[in-house]
Design a protein around this motif. Sequence first.
Motif, PDB file in Angstrom:
ATOM      1  N   THR A 231       0.843  -1.187   0.000  1.00 25.59           N
ATOM      2  CA  THR A 231       0.000   0.000   0.000  1.00 25.59           C
ATOM      3  C   THR A 231       0.885   1.246   0.000  1.00 25.59           C
ATOM      4  OG1 THR A 231      -0.066   0.248   2.405  1.00 25.59           O
ATOM      5  CG2 THR A 231      -1.672  -1.256   1.406  1.00 25.59           C
ATOM      6  N   THR A 232       0.278   2.393  -0.141  1.00 26.26           N
ATOM      7  CA  THR A 232       1.039   3.643  -0.046  1.00 26.26           C
ATOM      8  C   THR A 232       1.616   3.839   1.351  1.00 26.26           C
ATOM      9  OG1 THR A 232      -1.006   4.842   0.442  1.00 26.26           O
ATOM     10  CG2 THR A 232      -0.283   4.778  -1.868  1.00 26.26           C
ATOM     11  N   LEU A 237       0.338  -6.241   0.801  1.00 31.68           N
ATOM     12  CA  LEU A 237      -0.956  -6.752   0.353  1.00 31.68           C
ATOM     13  C   LEU A 237      -0.855  -8.215  -0.066  1.00 31.68           C
ATOM     14  CD1 LEU A 237      -2.019  -3.702  -1.845  1.00 31.68           C
ATOM     15  CD2 LEU A 237      -3.029  -4.367   0.352  1.00 31.68           C
ATOM     16  N   SER A 258      -3.610 -10.277   3.421  1.00 33.68           N
ATOM     17  CA  SER A 258      -4.771  -9.421   3.692  1.00 33.68           C
ATOM     18  C   SER A 258      -5.292  -9.552   5.118  1.00 33.68           C
ATOM     19  CB  SER A 258      -5.900  -9.734   2.708  1.00 33.68           C
ATOM     20  OG  SER A 258      -6.305 -11.102   2.807  1.00 33.68           O
TER      21      SER A 258
END
Length: 337
Positions: A231-232, A237, A258
């Motif tokens: 993710t940013t 992920l 996740s």
Amino acid sequence: MTDRFHDALITQATSEMPEKFFDRFMFNLHPDDGTAPSVILGAGVYPPRNVVDGFVVLTTATEQRNLRVSTEHDATDKASVGPLRWETVEDNTTWRIRLDENKTGLELDLLWHARAPYWLGSVDVTNTDGNLTSFDHLFQPGRYQGTLTLDGTTTDVTGWYGLRDRSRGVRTMSGGQGLHIWYQAQFPDRTFGFLLVEDRHGGRILLEGAVMHDDGRLDDITDVRHSLAFTTGNDLLHGTVEIVTATGATYRVDADASAGGGYMAGGGYGGHHGQVRGRDFEEFDVYPLDGTAGPTTLDSALTDRCCTFEWNGQTGYGIFEFALSRSTSYAYRPSSV
């Protein structure tokens, strides 16, 4: 692989022992058919500092509960800190772990049994500040018997997976690292285990590990390539690693990360281990798994994510530990897989 490891923690200071000497263990615990609950716990002794500390990180489907404890080492029985107690029943084969009532709502009465030989190596790194990191590093897969009690409900955890990590020496890692991976994917007949560290340009600093087979074979890992999605906020992920071994085997393993949680800041991994806190120190906090806590918001980026793994049509479970540098000079770059 090196010689047989003396498993019990070294608790007595000696005149030649470095001031920063440590001896630590860590265990994880999770189902062999799922990712929750995930428990990571550990303790360390620092004889020259007269310190022993420990932690518990519990991840459920909705939150992460963290307990950190510390005390003066000479005020203990040399095998406990706060509610956490341990016993080396048989070197490199069986440990007993107990966690008594505490603020996390988690209690444990466990026997951990090795399911495969351990990997033992030596981590020797010269840091950018000139200080030397040098410590023995062991990891070994196992299964549990015993019970887990969470918020008053007791579960028999016989057969659940758990990998242990032992480290002993002097650790002063500082600067220069870009990507850190400690990977432990457990399948019914083998475990893929390795430690990979890269610099901020994607160059390899360290690779060690093996495919640890339940039938007693150890196949050293000679190369790892990776393609990971973050993710940013630098949270994993999913991703793929390709593992090459000394016997010429190649394994392509996919990970689904996740499930969330496993933020090791909750266990004091932001540089807090070994600090002098006096007697009976305790901290407790909770991280909601709603995106507000993560690798870029906590005081450590290190994350031990309980993941689902896929390889050769089989499903496995285990811990994918990762950390990305938060330096603006670094951006993750995959290697070819």
